[in-house]
Write a protein that holds these residues in place. Structure first.
Motif, PDB file in Angstrom:
ATOM      1  N   ARG A  22       0.821  -1.202   0.000  1.00 29.31           N
ATOM      2  CA  ARG A  22       0.000   0.000   0.000  1.00 29.31           C
ATOM      3  C   ARG A  22       0.859   1.259   0.000  1.00 29.31           C
ATOM      4  NH1 ARG A  22      -3.902  -0.838   4.846  1.00 29.31           N
ATOM      5  NH2 ARG A  22      -2.308  -2.309   5.504  1.00 29.31           N
ATOM      6  N   PRO A  55     -12.417   8.845   0.374  1.00 31.12           N
ATOM      7  CA  PRO A  55     -11.089   8.249   0.328  1.00 31.12           C
ATOM      8  C   PRO A  55     -10.373   8.302   1.673  1.00 31.12           C
ATOM      9  CG  PRO A  55     -10.982  10.484  -0.481  1.00 31.12           C
ATOM     10  CD  PRO A  55     -12.441  10.212  -0.174  1.00 31.12           C
ATOM     11  N   GLY A  56     -11.016   8.929   2.681  1.00 32.58           N
ATOM     12  CA  GLY A  56     -10.420   9.150   3.990  1.00 32.58           C
ATOM     13  C   GLY A  56     -10.741  10.559   4.452  1.00 32.58           C
ATOM     14  N   ASP A  86      -7.533   9.070  11.871  1.00 32.66           N
ATOM     15  CA  ASP A  86      -7.464   7.613  12.011  1.00 32.66           C
ATOM     16  C   ASP A  86      -8.780   7.003  12.460  1.00 32.66           C
ATOM     17  OD1 ASP A  86      -4.785   7.474  11.244  1.00 32.66           O
ATOM     18  OD2 ASP A  86      -4.097   7.921  13.276  1.00 32.66           O
ATOM     19  N   HIS A 145      -5.640   3.150   2.058  1.00 31.23           N
ATOM     20  CA  HIS A 145      -5.991   3.997   3.196  1.00 31.23           C
ATOM     21  C   HIS A 145      -4.814   4.062   4.169  1.00 31.23           C
ATOM     22  CE1 HIS A 145     -10.128   4.627   2.008  1.00 31.23           C
ATOM     23  NE2 HIS A 145     -10.157   3.361   1.647  1.00 31.23           N
ATOM     24  N   ARG A 163      -1.184   6.802   5.260  1.00 32.54           N
ATOM     25  CA  ARG A 163      -0.480   8.078   5.092  1.00 32.54           C
ATOM     26  C   ARG A 163       1.003   7.772   5.029  1.00 32.54           C
ATOM     27  NH1 ARG A 163      -4.246   9.940   8.883  1.00 32.54           N
ATOM     28  NH2 ARG A 163      -2.749   9.793  10.577  1.00 32.54           N
ATOM     29  N   GLY A 165      -1.659  10.607   1.293  1.00 32.09           N
ATOM     30  CA  GLY A 165      -2.605   9.630   1.808  1.00 32.09           C
ATOM     31  C   GLY A 165      -3.543  10.284   2.812  1.00 32.09           C
ATOM     32  N   ALA A 179      -7.379   6.437   7.571  1.00 37.47           N
ATOM     33  CA  ALA A 179      -8.217   5.249   7.699  1.00 37.47           C
ATOM     34  C   ALA A 179      -9.445   5.297   6.808  1.00 37.47           C
ATOM     35  CB  ALA A 179      -8.636   5.084   9.157  1.00 37.47           C
ATOM     36  N   ASP A 180      -9.919   4.123   6.455  1.00 37.36           N
ATOM     37  CA  ASP A 180     -11.124   3.970   5.646  1.00 37.36           C
ATOM     38  C   ASP A 180     -12.349   4.282   6.520  1.00 37.36           C
ATOM     39  OD1 ASP A 180     -13.212   3.149   4.066  1.00 37.36           O
ATOM     40  OD2 ASP A 180     -12.375   1.174   3.605  1.00 37.36           O
ATOM     41  N   SER A 197     -14.603   1.386   7.594  1.00 41.08           N
ATOM     42  CA  SER A 197     -14.021   0.273   8.339  1.00 41.08           C
ATOM     43  C   SER A 197     -14.536   0.273   9.774  1.00 41.08           C
ATOM     44  CB  SER A 197     -12.491   0.364   8.340  1.00 41.08           C
ATOM     45  OG  SER A 197     -12.060   1.513   9.062  1.00 41.08           O
TER      46      SER A 197
END
Length: 319
Positions: free
Chosen positions: A9, A227-228, A232, A258, A260, A269, A272-273, A276
């Motif tokens: 990633r 996208p975020g 976090d 997801h 940075r 970045g 976090a997603d 999630s």
């Protein structure tokens, strides 16, 4: 295929940045469209709304004439559409890529107000698409409440291009967040004391909402196709609001890494997603929506967004 490793990633993010750096800067080469500076407006109150709307429509009409004289028929058409007597513009600036804030519904008496925050590649040139999304949201949310619901379409910042270095950082969002907070304060001053305010944040607009969220006086923040947010988890947003998130099964943003990553000149970045479990938002059903499909009439995502705007939180269907 399983989830990519952390190293993979990180590599993907770096590759995205490298690719963006090699894209020709065609937007920078495009001649700037001339337009008048925004009009001096009175303080926003229920009594001045009509005056503000009329002044901004007049600015849009002047901008249309200047764009036409400049040979930019696309921008001239977009400006002329905003100058229509049917449009309610809280703000308009035709310079550069352009900014506009448009109201759907009767704002002063509304006790349910949603602010729609757009994502990348939204400008006056593409405003018709944003207008359709806001109108669909207003129609769906107002169906049960009539004239007491309003939607504010807020193109109040310079959105990043989808293929660019800026879309993978919080830089544009950090610049936009104070403007969004100022709009919310204006709406709080204008609306009835107990009005229910919501933010509906699409794509990169969810990064803007995330950066503006700390302590913001809104009841709900809904993130779609995000996208975020630069955080976090929900606690990192510092929001007093309920935070919702959804992603359709057809949305390509699911494949955005997801993470940075600290590079030489920037942190790339968006963290976090938001859908999630670890992020901690209230995840709701967006059906089969693709990245542009969250405001499609009749869709699961639009129905749930309407419920959030109306404060019908127990009626929101889960993913």
């Amino acid at each position: 295929m399983g989830r990519p490793s952390h190293r993979t990633r990180r590599t993907l993010v770096a590759a995205l940045l490298a690719a963006a750096l090699t894209v020709p800067l065609s937007a920078a080469a495009r001649p700037r469209v001339p337009a008048p500076a925004p009009a001096a407006l009175p303080a926003l109150t229920p009594a001045t709304l009509a005056t503000v709307y009329a002044a901004n429509r007049a600015d849009a009409a002047r901008a249309a004439r200047m764009a036409a004289a400049h040979g930019d028929s696309r921008r001239a058409a977009a400006d002329r559409a905003l100058a229509s007597t049917r449009r309610r513009l809280l703000a308009f600036d035709g310079r550069g890529d352009g900014l506009a804030t448009e109201v759907f519904g009767d704002l002063a008496p509304a006790d349910r107000i949603a602010v729609l925050v757009p994502g990348s590649d939204t400008s006056l040139d593409t405003y018709a698409r944003f207008h359709r999304a806001a109108k669909a949201l207003y129609t769906a949310a107002g169906r049960a409440r009539g004239p007491r619901t309003a939607v504010v379409a807020w193109l109040g910042y310079a959105t990043p291009a989808t293929v660019s270095t800026t879309v993978a950082t919080t830089g544009r969002a950090d610049e936009a967040a104070p403007r969004l907070r100022a709009l919310v304060r204006q709406l709080r001053d204008l609306a009835p004391a107990r009005a229910h305010l919501s933010l509906v944040c699409h794509s990169y607009g969810s990064v803007v909402c995330g950066r503006a969220a700390r302590g913001l006086d809104v009841a709900d923040i809904a993130l779609v196709g995000s996208p975020g947010t630069g955080a976090d988890d929900v606690s990192g947003l510092g929001a007093r609001a309920r935070v919702w998130a959804a992603r359709g099964t057809g949305d390509w943003v699911a494949h955005v890494p997801h993470v940075r990553v600290d590079l030489l000149l920037a942190t790339v970045g968006l963290g976090a997603d938001p859908v999630s479990r670890s992020f901690g938002a209230r995840v709701f059903d967006a059906g089969t929506a693709d990245h542009s499909g969250y405001f499609t009439p009749g869709s699961a995502s639009l129905a749930n967004l309407a419920r959030i705007i109306r404060g019908e939180t127990s009626e929101v269907t889960g993913a």
